[in-house]
Design an enzyme around this catalytic site. Structure first.
Site, PDB file in Angstrom:
ATOM      1  N   ASP A  29       0.854  -1.196   0.000  1.00  0.00           N
ATOM      2  CA  ASP A  29       0.000   0.000   0.000  1.00  0.00           C
ATOM      3  C   ASP A  29       0.889   1.244   0.000  1.00  0.00           C
ATOM      4  O   ASP A  29       1.929   1.292   0.662  1.00  0.00           O
ATOM      5  CB  ASP A  29      -0.904  -0.008   1.243  1.00  0.00           C
ATOM      6  CG  ASP A  29      -2.058   0.977   1.110  1.00  0.00           C
ATOM      7  OD1 ASP A  29      -3.207   0.534   0.954  1.00  0.00           O
ATOM      8  OD2 ASP A  29      -1.802   2.219   1.173  1.00  0.00           O
ATOM      9  N   ILE A  30       0.441   2.261  -0.736  1.00  0.00           N
ATOM     10  CA  ILE A  30       1.219   3.498  -0.859  1.00  0.00           C
ATOM     11  C   ILE A  30       1.229   4.300   0.454  1.00  0.00           C
ATOM     12  O   ILE A  30       2.154   5.086   0.686  1.00  0.00           O
ATOM     13  CB  ILE A  30       0.677   4.333  -2.046  1.00  0.00           C
ATOM     14  CG1 ILE A  30       1.742   5.225  -2.644  1.00  0.00           C
ATOM     15  CG2 ILE A  30      -0.575   5.108  -1.676  1.00  0.00           C
ATOM     16  CD1 ILE A  30       1.369   5.805  -4.013  1.00  0.00           C
ATOM     17  N   ASN A  86     -13.001  -3.527   2.315  1.00  0.00           N
ATOM     18  CA  ASN A  86     -13.966  -2.446   2.460  1.00  0.00           C
ATOM     19  C   ASN A  86     -14.945  -2.514   1.297  1.00  0.00           C
ATOM     20  O   ASN A  86     -14.529  -2.647   0.139  1.00  0.00           O
ATOM     21  CB  ASN A  86     -13.252  -1.092   2.473  1.00  0.00           C
ATOM     22  CG  ASN A  86     -12.471  -0.864   3.755  1.00  0.00           C
ATOM     23  OD1 ASN A  86     -12.925  -1.233   4.833  1.00  0.00           O
ATOM     24  ND2 ASN A  86     -11.295  -0.277   3.646  1.00  0.00           N
ATOM     25  N   GLU A  94     -12.325   3.463  -1.012  1.00  0.00           N
ATOM     26  CA  GLU A  94     -11.891   4.580  -1.871  1.00  0.00           C
ATOM     27  C   GLU A  94     -11.573   4.133  -3.288  1.00  0.00           C
ATOM     28  O   GLU A  94     -11.727   4.924  -4.226  1.00  0.00           O
ATOM     29  CB  GLU A  94     -10.644   5.256  -1.270  1.00  0.00           C
ATOM     30  CG  GLU A  94     -10.966   6.048  -0.014  1.00  0.00           C
ATOM     31  CD  GLU A  94      -9.744   6.708   0.607  1.00  0.00           C
ATOM     32  OE1 GLU A  94      -8.614   6.385   0.177  1.00  0.00           O
ATOM     33  OE2 GLU A  94      -9.938   7.526   1.514  1.00  0.00           O
ATOM     34  N   VAL A  95     -11.087   2.904  -3.425  1.00  0.00           N
ATOM     35  CA  VAL A  95     -10.747   2.394  -4.758  1.00  0.00           C
ATOM     36  C   VAL A  95     -11.756   1.303  -5.108  1.00  0.00           C
ATOM     37  O   VAL A  95     -11.854   0.282  -4.401  1.00  0.00           O
ATOM     38  CB  VAL A  95      -9.301   1.849  -4.799  1.00  0.00           C
ATOM     39  CG1 VAL A  95      -9.002   1.261  -6.177  1.00  0.00           C
ATOM     40  CG2 VAL A  95      -8.294   2.943  -4.459  1.00  0.00           C
ATOM     41  N   HIS A  99     -10.374  -5.434  -3.288  1.00  0.00           N
ATOM     42  CA  HIS A  99      -9.043  -5.718  -2.741  1.00  0.00           C
ATOM     43  C   HIS A  99      -9.172  -6.106  -1.284  1.00  0.00           C
ATOM     44  O   HIS A  99     -10.096  -5.670  -0.599  1.00  0.00           O
ATOM     45  CB  HIS A  99      -8.121  -4.496  -2.870  1.00  0.00           C
ATOM     46  CG  HIS A  99      -8.699  -3.219  -2.350  1.00  0.00           C
ATOM     47  ND1 HIS A  99      -9.583  -2.460  -3.076  1.00  0.00           N
ATOM     48  CD2 HIS A  99      -8.530  -2.576  -1.162  1.00  0.00           C
ATOM     49  CE1 HIS A  99      -9.925  -1.388  -2.368  1.00  0.00           C
ATOM     50  NE2 HIS A  99      -9.314  -1.438  -1.197  1.00  0.00           N
ATOM     51  N   HIS A 101      -6.915  -5.734   2.183  1.00  0.00           N
ATOM     52  CA  HIS A 101      -5.757  -5.193   2.885  1.00  0.00           C
ATOM     53  C   HIS A 101      -5.216  -6.330   3.745  1.00  0.00           C
ATOM     54  O   HIS A 101      -5.978  -6.915   4.523  1.00  0.00           O
ATOM     55  CB  HIS A 101      -6.158  -4.043   3.813  1.00  0.00           C
ATOM     56  CG  HIS A 101      -6.766  -2.865   3.126  1.00  0.00           C
ATOM     57  ND1 HIS A 101      -6.077  -1.688   2.932  1.00  0.00           N
ATOM     58  CD2 HIS A 101      -8.007  -2.673   2.599  1.00  0.00           C
ATOM     59  CE1 HIS A 101      -6.868  -0.813   2.324  1.00  0.00           C
ATOM     60  NE2 HIS A 101      -8.050  -1.381   2.107  1.00  0.00           N
TER      61      HIS A 101
HETATM   62  P1  5GP Z   1      -9.880   1.306   0.353  1.00  0.00           P
HETATM   63  O1  5GP Z   1     -10.155   2.487   1.233  1.00  0.00           O
HETATM   64  O2  5GP Z   1     -10.506   1.469  -1.020  1.00  0.00           O
HETATM   65  O3  5GP Z   1     -10.211   0.003   1.001  1.00  0.00           O
HETATM   66  O4  5GP Z   1      -8.308   1.266   0.188  1.00  0.00           O
HETATM   67  C1  5GP Z   1      -7.605   1.752  -0.904  1.00  0.00           C
HETATM   68  C2  5GP Z   1      -6.134   1.674  -0.562  1.00  0.00           C
HETATM   69  O5  5GP Z   1      -5.401   1.880  -1.751  1.00  0.00           O
HETATM   70  C3  5GP Z   1      -5.669   2.749   0.435  1.00  0.00           C
HETATM   71  O6  5GP Z   1      -5.080   2.101   1.570  1.00  0.00           O
HETATM   72  C4  5GP Z   1      -4.642   3.558  -0.367  1.00  0.00           C
HETATM   73  O7  5GP Z   1      -3.528   3.975   0.416  1.00  0.00           O
HETATM   74  C5  5GP Z   1      -4.236   2.598  -1.461  1.00  0.00           C
HETATM   75  N1  5GP Z   1      -3.836   3.220  -2.710  1.00  0.00           N
HETATM   76  C6  5GP Z   1      -4.508   4.191  -3.390  1.00  0.00           C
HETATM   77  N2  5GP Z   1      -3.858   4.508  -4.527  1.00  0.00           N
HETATM   78  C7  5GP Z   1      -2.747   3.711  -4.561  1.00  0.00           C
HETATM   79  C8  5GP Z   1      -1.675   3.593  -5.506  1.00  0.00           C
HETATM   80  O8  5GP Z   1      -1.609   4.264  -6.537  1.00  0.00           O
HETATM   81  N3  5GP Z   1      -0.709   2.683  -5.215  1.00  0.00           N
HETATM   82  C9  5GP Z   1      -0.752   1.916  -4.087  1.00  0.00           C
HETATM   83  N4  5GP Z   1       0.245   1.050  -3.910  1.00  0.00           N
HETATM   84  N5  5GP Z   1      -1.750   2.003  -3.179  1.00  0.00           N
HETATM   85  C10 5GP Z   1      -2.729   2.898  -3.417  1.00  0.00           C
END
Ligand code: 5GP
Ligand code: ZN
Length: 113
Positions: A29-30, A86, A94-95, A99, A101
């Site tokens: 994760d970034i 999520n 957010e994405v 996925h 985590h």
């Molecule tokens: P969500 O909130 O959708 O469950 O988690 C999305 C995750 O994707 C977040 O933890 C965020 O830091 C990670 N993320 C978003 N954009 C990128 C990216 O471009 N590269 C990587 N490696 N992680 C990302």
């Protein structure tokens, strides 16, 4: 395709990959929330867990296989780890490409605080 995770699958944007097979990739994760914070995604674009159907559940099994492998590779299989998906607004997703985590490397505390 504007999906950021599809771009990672295609190699159009870089990621620190830790695992890849025919169906699934995993990368750091970034913005890590724990010493180990890896995202495990299917190569197929599925927006949320609510959208999974039919053969997608085989892919979701592949994501669990990848999680087991990643945990072993990164040395958290014995100390333990948490897998989180999520789904939708209240989860803070957010994405919109499914996925997990994989979080570990320290005691994580309560799930919701
Ligand atoms: P969500 O909130 O959708 O469950 O988690 C999305 C995750 O994707 C977040 O933890 C965020 O830091 C990670 N993320 C978003 N954009 C990128 C990216 O471009 N590269 C990587 N490696 N992680 C990302
Ligand atoms: Zn996608």
């Amino acid at each position: 395709m504007s999906c950021i995770f599809c771009k990672i699958v295609e190699g159009a944007i870089p990621a620190k990959k830790v695992y890849e097979n025919e169906h699934v990739i995993a990368f750091h994760d970034i913005q890590p929330q724990a010493p180990v914070h890896v995202l495990i995604i299917p190569k197929k674009h599925i927006p949320t867990m609510n959208d999974a159907a039919g053969e997608d559940f085989v892919l979701i099994g592949e994501m669990h296989r990848a999680a087991q492998e990643v945990a072993r590779e990164l040395g958290v299989d014995q100390t333990g780890y948490r897998l989180i998906n999520n789904c939708g607004k209240h989860s803070g997703q957010e994405v919109f490409h499914i996925h997990y985590h994989l979080l570990g490397g320290e005691f994580l505390g309560p799930l919701v605080s």
